[in-house]
Design an enzyme around this catalytic site. Structure first.
Site, short mmCIF file in Angstrom:
data_model
loop_
_atom_site.label_atom_id
_atom_site.label_comp_id
_atom_site.label_asym_id
_atom_site.label_seq_id
_atom_site.Cartn_x
_atom_site.Cartn_y
_atom_site.Cartn_z
CG HIS A 44 -11.88 4.54 -0.16
ND1 HIS A 44 -11.56 5.00 -1.41
CD2 HIS A 44 -11.01 3.53 0.10
CE1 HIS A 44 -10.56 4.30 -1.91
NE2 HIS A 44 -10.20 3.41 -1.01
CD GLN A 145 -5.15 -0.65 2.25
OE1 GLN A 145 -5.38 -0.03 3.28
NE2 GLN A 145 -6.09 -0.90 1.35
CD GLU A 147 -4.44 0.01 -1.53
OE1 GLU A 147 -5.56 -0.51 -1.55
OE2 GLU A 147 -4.20 1.10 -0.96
CG ASP A 173 -7.43 -0.14 -4.69
OD1 ASP A 173 -8.30 0.00 -5.56
OD2 ASP A 173 -7.29 0.65 -3.75
#
Length: 270
Positions: A44, A145, A147, A173
């Site tokens: 990000h 992850q 999400e 998310d």
């Protein structure tokens, strides 16, 4: 540093943070704060591949393990992060067992995976390849992850993938993906997180989660999570600036009536 993976899979309580500021000074400041590990946010933040390596090097100076959250599932990004000397990778948006298996394959040297051998920083630029190969598979943390709604639905199969060390919940998310945003969706989101953590623990894997504030660390620790990423360098910077600015305004109001809120000044007239 070499004990990082053992602590992770041994479910030692670890608290780290994201590093999003693309500068080694920021990493060193975070490393000096006492955190158990750092996770460089290549997904990000505006960080280039060469800066990722510089940030890992800055963490190494203070003997703080540095992971990298890679931009996606591409093996090239995973291997680049590890070649730079990262102690592990956090692979985002893993929604299927195939994606989880791919993350493992890209992170492990044969016969456990298909990671390519190269003269990167981790291997002493080619001078320590045999030594690095001998221990890398045992030292590198593979965290995936979960999400998305699809990941939630597939959590049993994802948790069953050999080689995954940590299953990490991304609440932000996940809340969007399962339509559980805001206060109205809090119970639905909490139930989804509890399911992910419960299944992860039942499969003998380590459960991790992002926590925007310290208060939620204790909340999810009681459910079984042991691997926590607490906020980020940018969040700490903003919160620290805001808190100190507010405190400075309070001090000014005490000393000089000109700085008091208008309603307080009006109250003194009556």
């Amino acid at each position: 540093m070499n004990e990082f993976r053992q602590k992770c899979i041994g479910k030692t309580s670890l608290v780290g943070s994201f590093c999003a500021i693309p500068h080694p000074v920021a990493v060193e400041v975070m490393a000096l704060s006492g955190l158990d590990f750092l996770c460089i946010d290549w997904e990000h933040a505006q960080i280039s591949r060469d800066i990722v390596e510089t940030m890992i090097r800055a963490a190494d100076v203070h003997r703080v393990p540095a992971m990298v959250r890679v931009p996606g599932h591409a093996p090239e990004a995973i291997q680049a992060a590890l070649d730079s000397g990262a102690q592990g990778v956090l692979v985002p948006r893993v929604s299927t067992p195939a994606q989880a298996a791919m993350a493992v394959t890209a992170s492990r040297y044969p016969p456990l995976g298909e990671r390519g051998v190269g003269p990167g920083r981790a291997a002493g630029y080619g001078y320590r390849i045999p030594e690095y190969l001998a221990g890398a598979n045992d030292r590198i943390v593979v965290a995936v992850q979960v999400e998305t709604a699809e990941g939630l639905a597939n959590i049993e199969a994802i948790a069953d993938v050999d080689g995954v060390d940590v299953i990490f919940v991304g609440p932000g998310d996940l809340s969007v993906s399962i339509d559980a945003i805001g206060p109205k969706g809090a119970d639905k989101l909490a139930a989804a997180i509890r399911r992910i953590i419960g299944v992860t623990i039942a499969h003998g894997k380590t459960s991790g989660i992002f926590c925007a504030s310290p208060q939620t660390v204790g909340q999810w620790a009681t459910v079984g999570a042991s691997f926590f990423v607490l906020a980020s360098d940018t969040m700490f910077l903003g919160a620290g600036g805001a808190a100190n600015y507010a405190a400075a305004r309070v001090e000014l109001a005490r000393e000089d009536p000109r700085y008091r809120p208008v309603e307080q000044q009006a109250a003194k007239l009556f």
